[in-house]
Design an enzyme around this catalytic site. Structure first.
Site, PDB file in Angstrom:
ATOM      1  NE  ARG A  68      90.024  72.723  28.059  1.00  0.00           N
ATOM      2  CZ  ARG A  68      89.700  71.867  27.097  1.00  0.00           C
ATOM      3  NH1 ARG A  68      89.542  72.292  25.860  1.00  0.00           N
ATOM      4  NH2 ARG A  68      89.555  70.578  27.375  1.00  0.00           N
ATOM      5  CD  GLN A  74      96.251  68.614  33.013  1.00  0.00           C
ATOM      6  OE1 GLN A  74      96.652  67.713  33.748  1.00  0.00           O
ATOM      7  NE2 GLN A  74      96.762  68.852  31.829  1.00  0.00           N
ATOM      8  CG  ASP A  93      88.912  70.595  31.838  1.00  0.00           C
ATOM      9  OD1 ASP A  93      87.745  70.973  31.589  1.00  0.00           O
ATOM     10  OD2 ASP A  93      89.780  70.460  30.955  1.00  0.00           O
ATOM     11  CB  SER A 143      88.398  67.522  30.166  1.00  0.00           C
ATOM     12  OG  SER A 143      89.017  68.526  29.383  1.00  0.00           O
ATOM     13  CE1 TYR A 189      87.031  73.336  23.563  1.00  0.00           C
ATOM     14  CE2 TYR A 189      87.968  75.196  24.764  1.00  0.00           C
ATOM     15  CZ  TYR A 189      87.187  74.049  24.736  1.00  0.00           C
ATOM     16  OH  TYR A 189      86.582  73.620  25.886  1.00  0.00           O
TER      17      TYR A 189
END
Length: 375
Positions: A119, A124, A127, A130, A224
């Site tokens: 991450r 991105q 990902d 997500s 997280y």
């Protein structure tokens, strides 16, 4: 060099790892793309669309493929048919798939797990956690609105005024923020809570009220939250109870991949909700945020209907597949050199997402778990 798109075999899976509109991205890199018949049917993509986009459709798609892409990991029987050196890209929940990881290792397959993509900013666009959470968060709000037998928005009419629904969202990651945004767009009054300090500003940016319980925040790694002690969890539940009791709809989205979901809401808390209220537990498959929720089922606790999520992205296969396929294409592009699949294991994205390669388990926690040591 051939890329094969596998047809999903998991019950209820409707997504596909590559959509027709992205086939050209891979053929432009020098690959030939071969799709198993019916692979895109669940996402409403016909075989003819893949052919029109420049792919081949064949029952023998996996034969001779350098890379096999899928949403879920291939089943053990198919893994054992792959020749050494073949690569796979899919979701691969390693903690629940140790036997499969051992098969991948023993067969000399190079396996990449989409949920292990680091991450970091540079990753991105790859990902998939997500992108699929975005779909799940939207779906949760729609489910809540559908189950709740009242309007979400304020309605002022000649016959009187109907107040807006009160929605509480627990967890403000990608799924939670999308649930907040969707509920707000539908006109509900939304309050939300997350244990991370940074989440309060993100909640407010969505137009919702951030619930402040005046407890210590729990910042973890990778975006997280870290685990909380039982004493803190009990105190948190006590402080959340009045917010939940006043809610018409409660949406819970707190989960960490590969770990048990935290139990945030007891059955006793749900029993304090008013008649006709709704609870949507996105984390039901991984243990549940709500005591008594069951994946894929609607159960009644007190006066509330409690909906347990099960493979929620597959309930919206079109956008889920489109987003996932773009994540896969971006990862494959990173690992392509001179028209061929050539992963650079010095790259932290490649190394971080690799589970097995060259007959070795490269993902250290998984290797330790297979060996019986501390993961």
């Amino acid at each position: 060099m051939r890329i094969a798109v596998a047809k999903e075999t998991r019950a209820g899976e409707t997504r596909v790892a590559l959509v027709p509109e992205l086939v050209g991205k891979l053929t432009a890199l020098g690959y030939s793309v071969v799709v198993e018949p019916g692979a895109g049917a669940g996402a409403l993509h016909a075989d003819e669309q893949y052919v029109a986009a420049g792919a081949e459709v064949s029952e023998q798609a996996l034969e001779g493929a350098a890379l096999v892409v899928s949403v879920n990991p291939l089943d053990p029987g198919r893994v054992r048919m792959l020749p050494p050196g073949t690569a796979t890209v899919s979701f691969l929940p390693v903690n629940q798939s140790l036997d499969l990881v051992a098969d991948l290792r023993d067969c000399g397959v190079t396996a990449f797990a989409m949920e292990l993509v680091p991450r970091i900013s540079r990753a991105q666009s790859m990902d998939a956690l997500s992108s699929q959470s975005l779909v799940s968060g939207y779906r949760c709000a729609i489910v809540a609105a559908g189950l709740l037998h009242r309007f979400f928005p304020l309605n002022m009419t000649a016959a009187g005024t109907i107040p807006p629904a009160q929605v509480v969202v627990l967890g403000a990651g990608v799924a939670g923020l999308q649930a907040i945004a969707t509920a707000k767009r539908l006109g509900a009054v939304v309050k939300a809570y997350d244990v991370r300090a940074a989440a309060a500003e993100e909640i407010r940016s969505m137009g919702a009220q951030s619930i402040d319980l005046e407890l210590e925040t729990l910042e973890g790694t990778g975006g997280y939250a870290r685990e909380m002690t039982e004493d803190r969890a009990a105190r948190q539940r006590d402080l959340l109870t009045p917010y939940i009791a006043a809610a018409d709809a409660l949406i819970t989205t707190a989960a960490v991949p590969g770990r048990q979901a935290p139990m945030l809401v007891t059955a006793e808390m749900v029993e304090q909700m008013s008649p006709g209220s709704v609870v949507v537990d996105l984390a039901a498959e991984s243990g549940g945020n709500v005591e008594g929720s069951l994946p894929g089922q609607v159960v009644r606790i007190g006066h509330a209907q409690v909906w347990g999520g099960a493979n929620v992205p597959a309930q919206m296969p079109g956008p889920a597949s489109r987003l996932y396929a773009q994540n896969v294409v971006n990862l494959v592009t990173l690992m392509t050199r001179d028209g061929g699949f050539a992963p650079d294991f010095e790259d932290e994205i490649v190394l971080g997402s690799c589970v097995t390669h060259g007959g070795v388990v490269r993902h250290e926690p998984t290797r330790l778990a297979l060996e019986g040591g501390p993961a």
